[in-house]
Design a protein around this motif. Structure first.
Motif, PDB file in Angstrom:
ATOM      1  N   LYS A 226       8.243   1.901   4.882  1.00 35.34           N
ATOM      2  CA  LYS A 226       7.387   1.734   3.695  1.00 35.34           C
ATOM      3  C   LYS A 226       6.333   0.648   3.966  1.00 35.34           C
ATOM      4  CE  LYS A 226       8.047  -1.308   0.967  1.00 35.34           C
ATOM      5  NZ  LYS A 226       8.383  -2.484   0.249  1.00 35.34           N
ATOM      6  N   ASP A 227       6.775  -0.458   4.547  1.00 35.35           N
ATOM      7  CA  ASP A 227       5.833  -1.558   4.817  1.00 35.35           C
ATOM      8  C   ASP A 227       4.700  -1.102   5.739  1.00 35.35           C
ATOM      9  OD1 ASP A 227       7.356  -3.132   3.229  1.00 35.35           O
ATOM     10  OD2 ASP A 227       8.153  -4.420   4.828  1.00 35.35           O
ATOM     11  N   LYS A 228       5.039  -0.182   6.657  1.00 34.81           N
ATOM     12  CA  LYS A 228       4.009   0.281   7.601  1.00 34.81           C
ATOM     13  C   LYS A 228       2.941   1.139   6.929  1.00 34.81           C
ATOM     14  CE  LYS A 228       6.682  -0.035  11.840  1.00 34.81           C
ATOM     15  NZ  LYS A 228       7.478   0.646  12.837  1.00 34.81           N
ATOM     16  N   VAL A 229       3.268   1.704   5.736  1.00 34.44           N
ATOM     17  CA  VAL A 229       2.256   2.496   5.011  1.00 34.44           C
ATOM     18  C   VAL A 229       1.399   1.581   4.125  1.00 34.44           C
ATOM     19  CG1 VAL A 229       1.899   4.605   3.640  1.00 34.44           C
ATOM     20  CG2 VAL A 229       4.027   4.317   4.886  1.00 34.44           C
ATOM     21  N   CYS A 230       1.932   0.416   3.812  1.00 34.75           N
ATOM     22  CA  CYS A 230       1.246  -0.477   2.853  1.00 34.75           C
ATOM     23  C   CYS A 230       0.371  -1.495   3.578  1.00 34.75           C
ATOM     24  CB  CYS A 230       2.275  -1.245   2.020  1.00 34.75           C
ATOM     25  SG  CYS A 230       3.267  -0.201   0.963  1.00 34.75           S
ATOM     26  N   SER A 231      -0.925  -1.207   3.705  1.00 34.45           N
ATOM     27  CA  SER A 231      -1.769  -2.241   4.314  1.00 34.45           C
ATOM     28  C   SER A 231      -2.137  -3.291   3.265  1.00 34.45           C
ATOM     29  CB  SER A 231      -3.042  -1.642   4.939  1.00 34.45           C
ATOM     30  OG  SER A 231      -3.282  -0.380   4.439  1.00 34.45           O
ATOM     31  N   GLY A 233      -3.705  -5.421   0.603  1.00 36.78           N
ATOM     32  CA  GLY A 233      -4.803  -5.151  -0.345  1.00 36.78           C
ATOM     33  C   GLY A 233      -5.197  -3.684  -0.398  1.00 36.78           C
ATOM     34  N   GLY A 234      -4.329  -2.812   0.138  1.00 38.67           N
ATOM     35  CA  GLY A 234      -4.714  -1.396   0.271  1.00 38.67           C
ATOM     36  C   GLY A 234      -4.302  -0.526  -0.910  1.00 38.67           C
ATOM     37  N   THR A 235      -4.370   0.784  -0.681  1.00 39.54           N
ATOM     38  CA  THR A 235      -4.120   1.758  -1.748  1.00 39.54           C
ATOM     39  C   THR A 235      -2.626   1.904  -2.041  1.00 39.54           C
ATOM     40  OG1 THR A 235      -4.141   3.464  -0.037  1.00 39.54           O
ATOM     41  CG2 THR A 235      -6.183   3.135  -1.276  1.00 39.54           C
ATOM     42  N   THR A 236      -1.813   2.014  -0.992  1.00 38.44           N
ATOM     43  CA  THR A 236      -0.400   2.364  -1.197  1.00 38.44           C
ATOM     44  C   THR A 236       0.353   1.298  -1.992  1.00 38.44           C
ATOM     45  OG1 THR A 236      -0.464   3.505   0.925  1.00 38.44           O
ATOM     46  CG2 THR A 236       1.708   3.112  -0.003  1.00 38.44           C
ATOM     47  N   ILE A 237       0.023   0.023  -1.693  1.00 38.39           N
ATOM     48  CA  ILE A 237       0.752  -1.062  -2.363  1.00 38.39           C
ATOM     49  C   ILE A 237       0.498  -1.038  -3.880  1.00 38.39           C
ATOM     50  CG2 ILE A 237      -1.008  -2.868  -2.025  1.00 38.39           C
ATOM     51  CD1 ILE A 237       2.799  -3.343  -1.556  1.00 38.39           C
ATOM     52  N   GLU A 238      -0.650  -0.490  -4.276  1.00 37.32           N
ATOM     53  CA  GLU A 238      -0.922  -0.338  -5.725  1.00 37.32           C
ATOM     54  C   GLU A 238       0.099   0.610  -6.355  1.00 37.32           C
ATOM     55  OE1 GLU A 238      -3.204  -1.808  -7.668  1.00 37.32           O
ATOM     56  OE2 GLU A 238      -4.226  -2.898  -6.067  1.00 37.32           O
ATOM     57  N   GLY A 239       0.371   1.703  -5.646  1.00 33.41           N
ATOM     58  CA  GLY A 239       1.351   2.670  -6.152  1.00 33.41           C
ATOM     59  C   GLY A 239       2.758   2.104  -6.116  1.00 33.41           C
ATOM     60  N   VAL A 240       3.078   1.364  -5.047  1.00 28.87           N
ATOM     61  CA  VAL A 240       4.400   0.746  -4.938  1.00 28.87           C
ATOM     62  C   VAL A 240       4.632  -0.206  -6.110  1.00 28.87           C
ATOM     63  CG1 VAL A 240       5.783  -0.875  -3.546  1.00 28.87           C
ATOM     64  CG2 VAL A 240       4.586   1.015  -2.425  1.00 28.87           C
ATOM     65  N   LYS A 241       3.585  -0.995  -6.449  1.00 30.57           N
ATOM     66  CA  LYS A 241       3.702  -1.929  -7.586  1.00 30.57           C
ATOM     67  C   LYS A 241       4.036  -1.159  -8.871  1.00 30.57           C
ATOM     68  CE  LYS A 241       0.247  -3.521  -9.916  1.00 30.57           C
ATOM     69  NZ  LYS A 241      -1.050  -4.054 -10.284  1.00 30.57           N
ATOM     70  N   GLU A 242       3.373  -0.015  -9.087  1.00 34.77           N
ATOM     71  CA  GLU A 242       3.650   0.802 -10.289  1.00 34.77           C
ATOM     72  C   GLU A 242       5.102   1.281 -10.304  1.00 34.77           C
ATOM     73  OE1 GLU A 242       2.183   1.780 -13.227  1.00 34.77           O
ATOM     74  OE2 GLU A 242       0.916   0.115 -12.608  1.00 34.77           O
TER      75      GLU A 242
END
Ligand SMILES: NC(=O)c1ccc[n+]([C@@H]2O[C@H](COP(=O)([O-])OP(=O)(O)OC[C@H]3O[C@@H](n4cnc5c(N)ncnc54)[C@H](OP(=O)(O)O)[C@@H]3O)[C@@H](O)[C@H]2O)c1
Length: 268
Positions: A226-231, A233-242
């Motif tokens: 999962k961490d490898k998909v989340c750069s 300030g990127g897009t994926t971490i926004e979804g993870v936060k949700e």
């Protein structure tokens, strides 16, 4: 394999298994015999798969080397009562039912009858099932090895202790339903964002398939993947936060515990 495999019941699970067996090199239509309760199912199975379909469950019991009881758990007792004294010598009875224990099987079969408890899931239909096998002392090493090779036709097979039965029901028996819900939701979002529906299912399902393969093949911890998909300030971490805001992981854990509790309450 020169053995006859019989099915009592050909619903979701029975039919999924029949279909996959017929695609394998080890079984063909001559090696599968089936019965079901209604004439509609019996006709459908006969017409679709061209296997031997019999009306009398005792005839299945007399002729099968392996007998899969693909009926609902509450039907086990009645079925076992009918076939207990009609079984082919050396037959192995296969329970695939949630909540049916080896103790229940032993109590409902004659002393020397061999049996095994197995917990499959519906992806057996496409050869990607996860199958737990609980052996018992009615089986020889050779029986277990033959069962492992038959069930590997349907996907991955693991020998597990029976005390893990409820955990297996949660982790692999019921969990495909949760994943289908996630795929449906992912596809709905893609449609909302303008993608055609059929494409949306392909994108969502292939992403889930790929992610599952990454876990199995890289053996990396899911959190590392999962961490490898989340750069940063990127897009994926926004979804993870949700998802974290909505207690996604906690919801999945609670759903799995609910499945296990229900399975425990049904245990016989
Ligand atoms: N579905 C899953 O994902 C899943 C996962 C793991 C384990 N299992 C286990 O698999 C077993 C079967 O589940 P399922 O979802 O396949 O159920 P299902 O779709 O309801 O199928 C049950 C089958 O049993 C047949 N049947 C009922 N009474 C019978 C009788 N007296 N004689 C002969 N056949 C009879 C039915 O015949 P008709 O079609 O003619 O009514 C039907 O074909 C259950 O014990 C379940 O715990 C299921």
């Amino acid at each position: 394999m020169n053995k006859i495999i019989g099915f009592i019941g050909a619903g979701n699970m029975g039919e999924a298994m029949i279909k996959k067996l017929l695609e394998s090199d080890d079984f063909n239509k001559q090696s599968i015999i089936v019965t079901a309760k209604t004439v509609e199912t019996r006709k459908r199975i006969e017409n679709t798969y061209n296997v031997t379909v019999l009306e009398d469950i005792k005839e299945i019991a007399k002729n099968a080397d392996y007998l899969v009881l693909a009926v609902k758990p509450h039907q086990y007792e009645g079925i076992l009562n009918q076939i207990r004294n009609e079984l082919k010598e050396n037959i192995i009875i296969i329970s695939i039912a949630a909540g049916i224990s080896s103790k229940f099987m032993r109590e409902n079969l004659n002393n020397k009858t061999k049996f095994v408890n197995i917990m499959p899931n519906t992806p057996v239909m496409v050869g990607e099932g996860m199958i737990a096998l609980y052996p018992n002392d009615s089986l020889t090493e050779e029986d277990i090895s033959n069962l492992l090779s038959i069930f590997s036709i349907f996907g991955k097979v693991e020998v597990v202790d029976e005390t893990l039965m409820d955990a297996v029901t949660a982790a692999s028996g019921s969990s495909p339903a949760f994943v289908y819900m996630m795929i449906e939701a992912m596809a709905d979002a893609a449609v909302l964002l303008g993608m055609k529906r059929d494409k949306a299912y392909t994108f969502a399902a292939q992403a889930v398939l790929g992610a599952a393969k990454m876990v199995l093949e890289t053996k990396e911890h899911p959190a590392v993947l999962k961490d490898k998909v989340c750069s940063p300030g990127g897009t994926t971490i926004e979804g993870v936060k949700e998802l974290e805001n909505k207690n996604f992981r906690s919801a999945v854990i609670n759903a799995s515990i609910a499945v296990a509790n229900k399975s425990k309450s049904m245990n016989k």
